[in-house]
Design a protein around this motif. Structure first.
Motif, PDB file in Angstrom:
ATOM      1  N   LEU A  87       0.805  -1.217   0.000  1.00 42.37           N
ATOM      2  CA  LEU A  87       0.000   0.000   0.000  1.00 42.37           C
ATOM      3  C   LEU A  87       0.845   1.276   0.000  1.00 42.37           C
ATOM      4  N   LEU A  88       1.789   1.380   0.927  1.00 41.22           N
ATOM      5  CA  LEU A  88       2.566   2.618   1.044  1.00 41.22           C
ATOM      6  C   LEU A  88       3.631   2.734  -0.044  1.00 41.22           C
ATOM      7  N   VAL A  89       4.492   1.713  -0.153  1.00 38.53           N
ATOM      8  CA  VAL A  89       5.585   1.777  -1.134  1.00 38.53           C
ATOM      9  C   VAL A  89       5.036   1.776  -2.559  1.00 38.53           C
ATOM     10  N   LEU A  90       4.149   0.819  -2.857  1.00 36.57           N
ATOM     11  CA  LEU A  90       3.569   0.754  -4.199  1.00 36.57           C
ATOM     12  C   LEU A  90       2.715   1.993  -4.468  1.00 36.57           C
ATOM     13  N   GLY A  91       1.947   2.435  -3.463  1.00 36.08           N
ATOM     14  CA  GLY A  91       1.104   3.613  -3.637  1.00 36.08           C
ATOM     15  C   GLY A  91       1.914   4.870  -3.932  1.00 36.08           C
ATOM     16  N   LEU A  92       2.986   5.098  -3.165  1.00 43.50           N
ATOM     17  CA  LEU A  92       3.839   6.262  -3.402  1.00 43.50           C
ATOM     18  C   LEU A  92       4.508   6.187  -4.775  1.00 43.50           C
ATOM     19  N   VAL A 142      10.266   4.541  -5.351  1.00 47.68           N
ATOM     20  CA  VAL A 142       9.733   5.839  -5.775  1.00 47.68           C
ATOM     21  C   VAL A 142      10.651   6.493  -6.802  1.00 47.68           C
ATOM     22  N   PHE A 143      11.971   6.457  -6.557  1.00 52.48           N
ATOM     23  CA  PHE A 143      12.921   7.054  -7.494  1.00 52.48           C
ATOM     24  C   PHE A 143      12.850   6.375  -8.864  1.00 52.48           C
ATOM     25  N   LEU A 144      12.732   5.051  -8.870  1.00 58.78           N
ATOM     26  CA  LEU A 144      12.657   4.314 -10.137  1.00 58.78           C
ATOM     27  C   LEU A 144      11.357   4.632 -10.876  1.00 58.78           C
ATOM     28  N   ALA A 145      10.254   4.734 -10.153  1.00 55.98           N
ATOM     29  CA  ALA A 145       8.963   5.059 -10.785  1.00 55.98           C
ATOM     30  C   ALA A 145       8.996   6.439 -11.423  1.00 55.98           C
ATOM     31  N   MET A 146       9.671   7.374 -10.777  1.00 57.36           N
ATOM     32  CA  MET A 146       9.760   8.732 -11.308  1.00 57.36           C
ATOM     33  C   MET A 146      10.653   8.811 -12.551  1.00 57.36           C
ATOM     34  N   THR A 166      -0.657   1.484 -14.819  1.00 54.47           N
ATOM     35  CA  THR A 166      -0.878   2.239 -13.593  1.00 54.47           C
ATOM     36  C   THR A 166      -0.954   3.738 -13.880  1.00 54.47           C
ATOM     37  N   ASN A 167      -1.503   4.483 -12.926  1.00 54.80           N
ATOM     38  CA  ASN A 167      -1.557   5.941 -13.003  1.00 54.80           C
ATOM     39  C   ASN A 167      -1.577   6.506 -11.583  1.00 54.80           C
ATOM     40  N   TRP A 168      -1.520   7.826 -11.468  1.00 53.74           N
ATOM     41  CA  TRP A 168      -1.402   8.440 -10.145  1.00 53.74           C
ATOM     42  C   TRP A 168      -2.636   8.199  -9.278  1.00 53.74           C
ATOM     43  N   TYR A 169      -3.824   8.084  -9.900  1.00 53.86           N
ATOM     44  CA  TYR A 169      -5.045   7.896  -9.116  1.00 53.86           C
ATOM     45  C   TYR A 169      -5.052   6.531  -8.420  1.00 53.86           C
ATOM     46  N   GLU A 170      -4.575   5.507  -9.126  1.00 57.26           N
ATOM     47  CA  GLU A 170      -4.490   4.178  -8.506  1.00 57.26           C
ATOM     48  C   GLU A 170      -3.525   4.203  -7.319  1.00 57.26           C
ATOM     49  N   GLY A 171      -2.454   4.966  -7.446  1.00 56.38           N
ATOM     50  CA  GLY A 171      -1.539   5.116  -6.323  1.00 56.38           C
ATOM     51  C   GLY A 171      -2.201   5.770  -5.134  1.00 56.38           C
ATOM     52  N   SER A 172      -3.032   6.784  -5.398  1.00 57.53           N
ATOM     53  CA  SER A 172      -3.723   7.470  -4.301  1.00 57.53           C
ATOM     54  C   SER A 172      -4.709   6.536  -3.594  1.00 57.53           C
ATOM     55  N   LEU A 173      -5.329   5.610  -4.342  1.00 55.82           N
ATOM     56  CA  LEU A 173      -6.251   4.645  -3.725  1.00 55.82           C
ATOM     57  C   LEU A 173      -5.519   3.743  -2.734  1.00 55.82           C
TER      58      LEU A 173
END
Length: 353
Positions: A102-107, A262-266, A331-338
Motif C-alpha cells: 500500500l505505502l511503497v507501491l502507492g507512493l 519511488v525514485f525508479l517510478a519517477m 498504472t496511473n497516479w489515481y491508482e496510487g492514491s487509492l
C-alpha cells in the motif's frame, strides 16, 4: 540533494548516530539520530540498486533490492524472536507486507503517475504476482482458522510444515521467473525504455555491488539501533504494541524500498518499482516469516504461524486492492492514491485498537 552535500551529510549523520547510541543515554535522541542516518543510507541503497539493475536487468535488480532491503527487517525480527517478542514480530511482518503493498507501491504509482500519464509493465508478471499474494493470504488465513484449538505441540509442528512449504513455493517462483520463463517475464517486454537509451550508470558493476552490500550493512545497523529506542519512544507517546510493530517498525525497516521504488517510478522504470514493492511483500510473506519460524526453533522457543484476526484482515485487504490495481499491467497516479488511502484507513484503525 547534490553530491556535494549528500556524501558529507551521510558520513556526518552516521558518526553522530554512533556517538549518540554509545555515549548518550537518551532514547528519543537515539531514535531521532538513527532515523536521520537511516534515511541517507536508504537513499544510498536505492541509488546502488538502480546501478545494479542497469547491469542485471530490471527484474533481477528489483529482486536484489527487495532482498537487500528486507535484510534489515530480517535482522530486526531475528533479534525480537530471540527475545521472545512473537506478537511484535508478527505485527512487524504484517506491517511490512501491507506497507509494501500500500505505502511503497502507492507512493511509487502516485509519484510516477504525476510525471507520466500512464505507466505500463508486464501484465503476465502482474497476474502471477496477484496469484502469489492470494497464496500468502491463504497461508496465513488457514492456520488461524483450523489450528486455534489444537495442542501447542501440534500447532508448532503444523506451523513448521506450512513454513517449509511456503519457502519451497518461493524458491519455485524464483526458478520459474528467473530461469524457465525468463523471456516471458523479462524486462525487454516490460514496457520500459531500453537501458541503452537512458543515462549511463554512475558507478561500475563492481563498485555498484560493493556499495549495495555496504549500504545494506549500515541500513541494518541503523535499524537495529533504532529498534532499541523505538519501544521507549512509543510508550512515551502512548502507542500500542500492535501499532508500533505493524506501522512504525515496518515503515522504518522498509525505508530502503521506499526510496528506491519511488525514485525508479519517477524515471518511468515502473517495472522495477513494482518488482521492489510487490516482490518485497511476497518475500516477507513466503520466505522471511517462514524462516523466522525455523529460527525460533533454533533458539529453543518455537513461534507458531497463527496471526491475529486484525493482522489477517489487513493483509487480505491490502492484497486484494493491490492485485486489483496492478493486474492489468497499467498504472496511473489515481491508482496510487487509492492504495495510500487504504493504508491511512488501516493505520487509523490499528492506532485505536
Amino acid at each position: 540533494m547534490t553530491k556535494k552535500w549528500f556524501y558529507p551529510l551521510l558520513i556526518l549523520s552516521t558518526i553522530i548516530s554512533a556517538v549518540v547510541h554509545y555515549a548518550v543515554h537518551n532514547q528519543p535522541l537515539q531514535f531521532a539520530t538513527a532515523c536521520f542516518s537511516l534515511l541517507f543510507w536508504a537513499a544510498m541503497l536505492g541509488k546502488a540498486t538502480e546501478n545494479v539493475a542497469h547491469y542485471a536487468g530490471e527484474r533481477l535488480g528489483g529482486l536484489l533490492n527487495a532482498t537487500f532491503g528486507n535484510a534489515a527487517e530480517l535482522i530486526i525480527a531475528i533479534f525480537l524472536v530471540k527475545e521472545g517478542f512473537f506478537d511484535m514480530v508478527k505485527a512487524s511482518v504484517t506491517g511490512s507486507i501491507i506497507g509494501n503493498l500500500l505505502l511503497v507501491l502507492g507512493l511509487s504509482l502516485f509519484a510516477g503517475g504525476l510525471k507520466f500519464k500512464t505507466q505500463e509493465f508486464n501484465p503476465m508478471l502482474a497476474g502471477h504476482n496477484a496469484s502469489l499474494m492470494m497464496l500468502a493470504v491463504i497461508a496465513l488465513f488457514v492456520p488461524a482458522v483450523f489450528l486455534q484449538k489444537l495442542p501447542t505441540g501440534e500447532i508448532n509442528m503444523v506451523s513448521l510444515i506450512i513454513s517449509g512449504v511456503l519457502i519451497l513455493a518461493y524458491f519455485l517462483w524464483l526458478y520459474f521467473s528467473l530461469v524457465t520463463h525468463k523471456e516471458e517475464l523479462g524486462e525487454k517486454i516490460d514496457g520500459m525504455p531500453d537501458h541503452q537509451e537512458g543515462e549511463e550508470p554512475e558507478w561500475s558493476k563492481g563498485v555498484s555491488i560493493l556499495l549495495l552490500v555496504v549500504s545494506t550493512v549500515f541500513v541494518a545497523l541503523q535499524s537495529e539501533w533504532l529498534v532499541h529506542s523505538v519501544e521507549a519512544v512509543a510508550h512515551a507517546l502512548g502507542w500500542s504494541e500492535l501499532f508500533v510493530g505493524a506501522f512504525l517498525i515496518a515503515i522504518i525497516g522498509n525505508a530502503a524500498e521506499h526510496s528506491a521504488a519511488v525514485f525508479l517510478a519517477m524515471k518511468n522504470r515502473i517495472g522495477a518499482a513494482v518488482e521492489i514493492a510487490i516482490g518485497s511483500s511476497l518475500q516477507i510473506a513466503l520466505f522471511v516469516a517462514p524462516v523466522l519460524v525455523f529460527v525460533s526453533w533454533l533458539f529453543g522457543n518455537p513461534m507458531n504461524i497463527i496471526f491475529s484476526t486484525y493482522e489477517i484482515a489487513a493483509i487480505a485487504v491490502s492484497a486484494f486492492i493491490a492485485a486489483s490495481i496492478s493486474r492489468d499491467g497499467s498504472t496511473n497516479w489515481y491508482e496510487g492514491s487509492l492504495l495510500l488511502i487504504v493504508y491511512v484507513i488501516l493505520g487509523t484503525v490499528f492506532f485505536v485498537v
